[in-house]
Design a protein around this motif. Structure first.
Motif, PDB file in Angstrom:
ATOM      1  N   SER A 166      -8.180 -10.052   3.383  1.00  0.00           N
ATOM      2  CA  SER A 166      -8.983  -9.584   2.189  1.00  0.00           C
ATOM      3  C   SER A 166     -10.394  -9.698   1.827  1.00  0.00           C
ATOM      4  CB  SER A 166      -8.236 -10.153   0.678  1.00  0.00           C
ATOM      5  OG  SER A 166      -6.850  -9.735   0.678  1.00  0.00           O
TER       6      SER A 166
ATOM      7  N   GLN B 246       2.387   1.856  -3.430  1.00  0.00           N
ATOM      8  CA  GLN B 246       1.134   2.344  -4.399  1.00  0.00           C
ATOM      9  C   GLN B 246       1.121   3.895  -4.157  1.00  0.00           C
ATOM     10  OE1 GLN B 246      -2.016  -0.560  -3.293  1.00  0.00           O
ATOM     11  NE2 GLN B 246      -2.039  -0.989  -5.472  1.00  0.00           N
TER      12      GLN B 246
ATOM     13  N   ASP C 267       0.861  -1.438   0.218  1.00  0.00           N
ATOM     14  CA  ASP C 267      -0.038  -0.104  -0.177  1.00  0.00           C
ATOM     15  C   ASP C 267       1.063   1.268   0.078  1.00  0.00           C
ATOM     16  OD1 ASP C 267       1.103  -0.776   2.611  1.00  0.00           O
ATOM     17  OD2 ASP C 267      -0.846   0.074   3.532  1.00  0.00           O
TER      18      ASP C 267
ATOM     19  N   ALA D  23       2.102  -3.330  -7.450  1.00  0.00           N
ATOM     20  CA  ALA D  23       1.955  -2.255  -6.461  1.00  0.00           C
ATOM     21  C   ALA D  23       2.886  -1.053  -7.340  1.00  0.00           C
ATOM     22  CB  ALA D  23       2.433  -2.373  -5.209  1.00  0.00           C
TER      23      ALA D  23
END
Length: 265
Positions: free
Chosen positions: A253, A125, A122, A194
């Motif tokens: 997830s 990203q 994350d 990513a």
């Protein structure tokens, strides 16, 4: 009134058994195990009916892939075209850019990916929004026996089997390496997803007979900072090519897709 996600689980191996058992026991609020798809007869041990893929698509609104890259290639587009969502654990399949484009363009179902055995994706990203990273390196270290592949010649196999210390097995990009190690290097594809560039991620695969843990080290740098993530996982005792944490990443997830609140997204 919230909607319960009806989950079809593909694969009853090291990952699937943990995910399926947790779902069957109600450990993921908002999601229920509707069926299992596997090419082996599961008998009475399975906590849900064993169905064909076609039957599963009629009953489920979410398919969870926990059976390898081949499933994504063969069934990914058909799952999405049926209107069913797809959660992919074997991200290495996405090193096939044509397949990745087709999956992202398919619908009306939506495709999701789980980070699996690595963290920091994350953040990578987020950093990417500033511009491309100058350098991204991933070093994966595993037991030699988990890295043996049919394409290896006798010289390389002998090096693996007689190693007394770390041995580099392959180096290349995130485009090349997951194809050669389809069960062991999904992390490389996850990092590349990513970062947004398969060729920007340089990957080293190392065999170490003394590796009590599977280790992934990500090092990235760019104009706005430098980043390093070092994770070491216990291998799954039933399938040492998979880290024990992977099914729990899939469950996290799933919880997000089922709408659990109060978590970091």
């Amino acid at each position: 009134m919230s909607t319960i996600r009806k989950v079809g689980l593909v694969g009853w191996g090291a990952i699937g058994r943990v995910v399926g058992t947790a779902l069957a026991e109600g450990q993921v609020p908002g999601a229920e195990l509707t069926c299992i798809i596997d090419n082996r007869p599961l008998g009475d041990a399975a906590p849900a009916p064993q169905l064909t893929f076609e039957e599963a698509l009629e009953r489920c609104d979410l398919i969870v892939e926990a059976a390898g890259q081949g499933v994504v290639r063969e069934w990914g587009e058909r799952v999405l075209a049926s209107g069913t969502d797809l959660l992919v654990a074997s991200t290495g399949a996405l090193t096939d850019e044509d397949l990745a484009k087709r999956l992202l363009a398919a619908g009306p179902g939506r495709v999701y990916f789980t980070g699996g055995a690595v963290g920091g994706l994350d953040l990578l990203q987020a950093v990417r929004s500033f511009g491309p990273l100058d350098e991204v390196r991933l070093t994966t270290t595993k037991l030699p026996s988990t890295l043996e592949q049919p394409w290896m010649d006798e010289e390389l196999l002998t090096r693996l089997r007689t190693a007394t210390g770390p041995v580099e097995v392959m180096s290349g990009t995130a485009r090349d390496v997951p194809v050669k190690f389809p069960k062991s290097t999904n992390v490389a594809a996850s990092v590349a997803l990513a970062v947004g560039d398969l060729d920007a991620v340089r990957v080293r695969v190392v065999a170490d007979p003394g590796a009590a843990h599977t280790r992934h080290v990500i090092e990235a740098s760019g104009a706005h900072g430098a980043y390093r993530f070092d994770v070491a996982h216990l291998p799954d005792p039933g399938n040492p090519a998979t880290s024990q944490v992977v099914p729990y990443a899939v469950l996290r997830s799933l919880a997000a897709l089922a709408g659990r609140t109060g978590q970091i997204l």
